[in-house]
Motif scaffolding. Sequence first.
Motif, PDB file in Angstrom:
ATOM      1  N   ALA A  97      35.308  40.796  41.147  1.00  0.00           N
ATOM      2  CA  ALA A  97      36.142  41.822  41.758  1.00  0.00           C
ATOM      3  C   ALA A  97      35.298  42.822  42.537  1.00  0.00           C
ATOM      4  CB  ALA A  97      36.950  42.544  40.673  1.00  0.00           C
ATOM      5  N   GLY A  98      34.081  43.082  42.038  1.00  0.00           N
ATOM      6  CA  GLY A  98      33.183  44.023  42.727  1.00  0.00           C
ATOM      7  C   GLY A  98      33.901  45.301  43.081  1.00  0.00           C
ATOM      8  N   ALA A  99      33.710  45.750  44.305  1.00  0.00           N
ATOM      9  CA  ALA A  99      34.348  46.998  44.726  1.00  0.00           C
ATOM     10  C   ALA A  99      35.614  46.742  45.542  1.00  0.00           C
ATOM     11  CB  ALA A  99      33.351  47.826  45.549  1.00  0.00           C
ATOM     12  N   GLU A 100      36.014  45.456  45.634  1.00  0.00           N
ATOM     13  CA  GLU A 100      37.222  45.102  46.386  1.00  0.00           C
ATOM     14  C   GLU A 100      38.449  45.842  45.845  1.00  0.00           C
ATOM     15  OE1 GLU A 100      38.571  40.726  47.638  1.00  0.00           O
ATOM     16  OE2 GLU A 100      36.815  40.678  46.331  1.00  0.00           O
ATOM     17  N   GLU A 101      39.420  46.060  46.714  1.00  0.00           N
ATOM     18  CA  GLU A 101      40.648  46.713  46.267  1.00  0.00           C
ATOM     19  C   GLU A 101      41.494  45.727  45.462  1.00  0.00           C
ATOM     20  OE1 GLU A 101      41.720  49.914  46.371  1.00  0.00           O
ATOM     21  OE2 GLU A 101      39.626  50.170  46.976  1.00  0.00           O
ATOM     22  N   PRO A 102      42.148  46.182  44.381  1.00  0.00           N
ATOM     23  CA  PRO A 102      42.943  45.297  43.540  1.00  0.00           C
ATOM     24  C   PRO A 102      43.925  44.395  44.286  1.00  0.00           C
ATOM     25  CG  PRO A 102      42.651  47.381  42.423  1.00  0.00           C
ATOM     26  CD  PRO A 102      42.030  47.526  43.781  1.00  0.00           C
ATOM     27  N   PRO A 103      44.717  44.876  45.280  1.00  0.00           N
ATOM     28  CA  PRO A 103      45.676  43.971  45.925  1.00  0.00           C
ATOM     29  C   PRO A 103      44.989  42.794  46.635  1.00  0.00           C
ATOM     30  CG  PRO A 103      46.242  46.255  46.399  1.00  0.00           C
ATOM     31  CD  PRO A 103      44.890  46.277  45.752  1.00  0.00           C
ATOM     32  N   GLU A 104      43.826  43.044  47.220  1.00  0.00           N
ATOM     33  CA  GLU A 104      43.085  41.952  47.873  1.00  0.00           C
ATOM     34  C   GLU A 104      42.615  40.928  46.847  1.00  0.00           C
ATOM     35  OE1 GLU A 104      39.843  43.719  50.116  1.00  0.00           O
ATOM     36  OE2 GLU A 104      41.218  45.347  50.682  1.00  0.00           O
ATOM     37  N   VAL A 105      42.120  41.427  45.715  1.00  0.00           N
ATOM     38  CA  VAL A 105      41.637  40.516  44.678  1.00  0.00           C
ATOM     39  C   VAL A 105      42.797  39.664  44.162  1.00  0.00           C
ATOM     40  CG1 VAL A 105      40.532  40.336  42.421  1.00  0.00           C
ATOM     41  CG2 VAL A 105      39.790  42.113  44.026  1.00  0.00           C
ATOM     42  N   VAL A 106      43.960  40.274  44.002  1.00  0.00           N
ATOM     43  CA  VAL A 106      45.126  39.544  43.488  1.00  0.00           C
ATOM     44  C   VAL A 106      45.541  38.437  44.466  1.00  0.00           C
ATOM     45  CG1 VAL A 106      47.608  39.743  43.040  1.00  0.00           C
ATOM     46  CG2 VAL A 106      45.998  41.328  41.938  1.00  0.00           C
ATOM     47  N   ALA A 107      45.541  38.745  45.750  1.00  0.00           N
ATOM     48  CA  ALA A 107      45.915  37.739  46.766  1.00  0.00           C
ATOM     49  C   ALA A 107      44.931  36.567  46.713  1.00  0.00           C
ATOM     50  CB  ALA A 107      45.920  38.379  48.153  1.00  0.00           C
ATOM     51  N   ARG A 108      43.650  36.896  46.569  1.00  0.00           N
ATOM     52  CA  ARG A 108      42.636  35.854  46.501  1.00  0.00           C
ATOM     53  C   ARG A 108      42.815  35.013  45.238  1.00  0.00           C
ATOM     54  NH1 ARG A 108      37.114  36.088  44.803  1.00  0.00           N
ATOM     55  NH2 ARG A 108      36.992  38.357  44.659  1.00  0.00           N
ATOM     56  N   MET A 109      43.102  35.668  44.101  1.00  0.00           N
ATOM     57  CA  MET A 109      43.278  34.928  42.843  1.00  0.00           C
ATOM     58  C   MET A 109      44.451  33.957  42.945  1.00  0.00           C
ATOM     59  SD  MET A 109      42.335  37.371  39.600  1.00  0.00           S
ATOM     60  CE  MET A 109      43.519  38.640  39.918  1.00  0.00           C
ATOM     61  N   ALA A 110      45.547  34.406  43.564  1.00  0.00           N
ATOM     62  CA  ALA A 110      46.729  33.541  43.691  1.00  0.00           C
ATOM     63  C   ALA A 110      46.376  32.292  44.490  1.00  0.00           C
ATOM     64  CB  ALA A 110      47.873  34.307  44.342  1.00  0.00           C
ATOM     65  N   ALA A 111      45.644  32.477  45.598  1.00  0.00           N
ATOM     66  CA  ALA A 111      45.254  31.336  46.434  1.00  0.00           C
ATOM     67  C   ALA A 111      44.332  30.399  45.646  1.00  0.00           C
ATOM     68  CB  ALA A 111      44.551  31.847  47.692  1.00  0.00           C
ATOM     69  N   GLU A 112      43.431  30.967  44.867  1.00  0.00           N
ATOM     70  CA  GLU A 112      42.477  30.145  44.122  1.00  0.00           C
ATOM     71  C   GLU A 112      43.156  29.376  42.982  1.00  0.00           C
ATOM     72  OE1 GLU A 112      38.607  32.828  45.487  1.00  0.00           O
ATOM     73  OE2 GLU A 112      39.510  33.224  43.523  1.00  0.00           O
ATOM     74  N   VAL A 113      44.174  29.991  42.364  1.00  0.00           N
ATOM     75  CA  VAL A 113      44.950  29.293  41.322  1.00  0.00           C
ATOM     76  C   VAL A 113      45.676  28.094  41.929  1.00  0.00           C
ATOM     77  CG1 VAL A 113      47.042  29.469  39.890  1.00  0.00           C
ATOM     78  CG2 VAL A 113      45.236  31.210  39.703  1.00  0.00           C
ATOM     79  N   HIS A 114      46.316  28.290  43.080  1.00  0.00           N
ATOM     80  CA  HIS A 114      47.029  27.184  43.727  1.00  0.00           C
ATOM     81  C   HIS A 114      46.060  26.067  44.116  1.00  0.00           C
ATOM     82  CE1 HIS A 114      50.979  28.790  43.619  1.00  0.00           C
ATOM     83  NE2 HIS A 114      50.625  29.903  44.237  1.00  0.00           N
ATOM     84  N   ALA A 115      44.894  26.444  44.632  1.00  0.00           N
ATOM     85  CA  ALA A 115      43.890  25.449  45.028  1.00  0.00           C
ATOM     86  C   ALA A 115      43.460  24.615  43.822  1.00  0.00           C
ATOM     87  CB  ALA A 115      42.689  26.151  45.650  1.00  0.00           C
ATOM     88  N   LEU A 116      43.308  25.272  42.682  1.00  0.00           N
ATOM     89  CA  LEU A 116      42.880  24.588  41.457  1.00  0.00           C
ATOM     90  C   LEU A 116      43.912  23.542  41.021  1.00  0.00           C
ATOM     91  CD1 LEU A 116      40.680  24.717  39.117  1.00  0.00           C
ATOM     92  CD2 LEU A 116      42.308  26.203  37.935  1.00  0.00           C
ATOM     93  N   VAL A 117      45.182  23.955  40.996  1.00  0.00           N
ATOM     94  CA  VAL A 117      46.259  23.049  40.551  1.00  0.00           C
ATOM     95  C   VAL A 117      46.408  21.889  41.535  1.00  0.00           C
ATOM     96  CG1 VAL A 117      48.743  22.854  40.103  1.00  0.00           C
ATOM     97  CG2 VAL A 117      47.476  24.869  39.307  1.00  0.00           C
ATOM     98  N   ASP A 118      46.360  22.203  42.841  1.00  0.00           N
ATOM     99  CA  ASP A 118      46.510  21.158  43.854  1.00  0.00           C
ATOM    100  C   ASP A 118      45.378  20.144  43.764  1.00  0.00           C
ATOM    101  OD1 ASP A 118      48.746  22.427  44.654  1.00  0.00           O
ATOM    102  OD2 ASP A 118      47.878  23.364  46.445  1.00  0.00           O
ATOM    103  N   ARG A 119      44.161  20.639  43.533  1.00  0.00           N
ATOM    104  CA  ARG A 119      43.005  19.758  43.512  1.00  0.00           C
ATOM    105  C   ARG A 119      43.139  18.685  42.439  1.00  0.00           C
ATOM    106  NH1 ARG A 119      37.211  22.270  42.348  1.00  0.00           N
ATOM    107  NH2 ARG A 119      37.744  21.596  40.256  1.00  0.00           N
TER     108      ARG A 119
END
Lengths: 426, 426
Positions: free
Chosen positions: B112-134
């Motif tokens: 998460a570093g210093a990123e803003e929470p909403p950006e981190v959440v958007a990234r997490m959602a994309a990464e979760v979908h990528a994981l399931v699709d893979r």
Amino acid sequence: MTGQARTTLHASSKAAVLDVIRAAGTISRVGLINATGFTGATISTVVRRLIDEGLVLETGRAESTGGKRRVLLQLDHASRYAIGVHLDHAGITYVLTNLGGAVVARITRPGAGAEEPPEVVARMAAEVHALVDRVGVDRERVLGVGLVSPGPQSATTGMTHTPPSMRQWEDFPLDRALAEAVGLPVLLDNDATAAALGEHWSGGIGGTATSAALYMGTGIGAGLVIGGITYRGTSGNAGEIGHICVDALGPECWCGARGCVEAMAGPAAVVATARADQVLARMVGLTGAKRSRPSVAADFAAVSRAARRGEPQALAILDRSARYIAVAARTLANLMDLDVLVLTGPSFAIAGSIYLPVVKEELDRAFFARATHEVDVRLSRSAATAPAIGAAAMVLQSELVPLHEGMRLPENLAAAEPAFITPPSA
Amino acid sequence: MTGQARTTLHASSKAAVLDVIRAAGTISRVGLINATGFTGATISTVVRRLIDEGLVLETGRAESTGGKRRVLLQLDHASRYAIGVHLDHAGITYVLTNLGGAVVARITRPGAGAEEPPEVVARMAAEVHALVDRVGVDRERVLGVGLVSPGPQSATTGMTHTPPSMRQWEDFPLDRALAEAVGLPVLLDNDATAAALGEHWSGGIGGTATSAALYMGTGIGAGLVIGGITYRGTSGNAGEIGHICVDALGPECWCGARGCVEAMAGPAAVVATARADQVLARMVGLTGAKRSRPSVAADFAAVSRAARRGEPQALAILDRSARYIAVAARTLANLMDLDVLVLTGPSFAIAGSIYLPVVKEELDRAFFARATHEVDVRLSRSAATAPAIGAAAMVLQSELVPLHEGMRLPENLAAAEPAFITPPSA
């Protein structure tokens, strides 16, 4: 690895239901479903069995809330009794309770002192019989004797870490000896665990709370109760709060570690500090020829009385002790995320008014989860009898778990489970 | 007072049975009765329901032991999946597990570093979908997302005691935001509790053990598992071992207390001590212009690498830290009477070989119940992924408790129960 946790958690649906009925006074089956989280089918089965065994009565119906009026359940208090015995260096307390855990009779007799264990056991058996006879309860309804005393005890290992004041009890088969002498099953446990259960049963602590009893007699221990069930840990030794470190570089304790709160601030440390102050020692009677059977408990009581009279030296010593004990209490609260902490046991019965505000202040100021909830810190209203009440409650609870229904326990469970020792003739 | 303990203890007969089947691989109904302490009728009902729901399969019969050959049960591993996400300052780890808790896929992405929470959440959602699709798993079979991160979190209160490195997350509705972004239910919990469950599921800890995970990332925490069930305490904040006092007169900690082991000996304290030694600080790269995104975790890793190379100054600093942490571990073991203690989390993944012998030695020497049993102290084999595995395991377990069956919880339970947050569109 043993199965204590598993047994404690899962073998207790009857005990859990009984505990909720007991705490509620009267309750419907729907009330039980809401309070326990069990399914309707489980509640129905458990309640039917409790009624068949004569432990629970159906007692009229609740006010209608629109639908069918619900049948209310309550304990049949006179259906079973249990005896609780708290054996300590300084005194032996006996209680007879009914199924609801209410004390029907209570006596206190001189402690074990330096007497030999077989003599003490013979005396305890006679005193138990006297108690039952005095009340006139049918002996068939007395389930057994819960016997609690300081330190870790188990039927299989003996008192391997016997506190200094009870050394002559090391390896003495206390439960077997008493079961034989009294002719009733005997359940052995430690007094701090029993005190926690006693506070839960008699102190108005809600059935779902995570509570701890901080017990101070000659030593310091804690008993943990999670939702009405005592938490004992792997070998029955959970709650050893006396051996929390409050100074990693502190003096060595009899347990082998450094800076334990019992060694730094327990009754023996308080007495030693008071004794080092010659003026105070003379004033409160820690020295002199008139002392008969000196004990840490009696000397701690003398220092406490001086502090309560406002004697500044005595007050300073107890205040220092209270600050260390408050830190240990906070550690316990932080690890267990406690709802309720009750100060109990003979030393808090005498000095609780000095310790209570210090412990309260520490938890209000620095308990980790204070932003979410506070810890309700209380001084026991029955500090002297809570261990005996808890000992009786253990017998009542054990009646309701599979141990007593003849279910075979896997062998690896046997060591940690507080085992009922049955007299040879029974 | 809340009902967390009660719920944890008693609403979990299905979860307990599933856990025993999972740990055993294959087991008969009689085996389940012995292992859980439940009655035959309860086991029969629970197993029937697990089979109806497709979670458990009957799979042949055991060898005959004289009587009828018993039907064996096992999990249908591919019947359900769960996603575990471990969000930390320094990295985000994702795992997809099957019903048995086995990791089917795993990815690690920047923290998460210093990123803003909403950006981190958007990234997490994309990464979760990528994981399931893979992996190509049917989305219908994915139960939800377990999301764990440092510090006490709850859906109702936000991060009220946010550790310094995660301050921008205070009061951010993390679970709701992720549920909305990812379109799956989200269960929020803390990383130390999840790590303990992850070790239990993946580390070969027996189903009946009382175990704790001592978790060291940027801070220090502990998770407690009693017989396969996580113990969370009154408000989900149990196990705050970082705030055990090891010196009642020590320096003030960010939590408000004095002499907490995290403040005296945690990664930040180690880094501060190393930084004060200018030679060491230069040698391991704690100073200088080339440092990009300096963090306590990265600096602690640098000091640890120097110690593992045999650098005496670095070794002395870590040894002092290990001694304090060993004292805190002993306090935890004494209070809970532990079977198993696992050192886990990113900081132990790097420096575990230095800490393990010191913690072992302390418990061998001074654990209170050492005469009865030893504490099995281990270094995790999956220190970096245990929190994410535990997060997924929480989802699998929650599937099996009444929360998910639509049973109404009494209102006073709601706050402490780790609540599933369902996306608005689900």
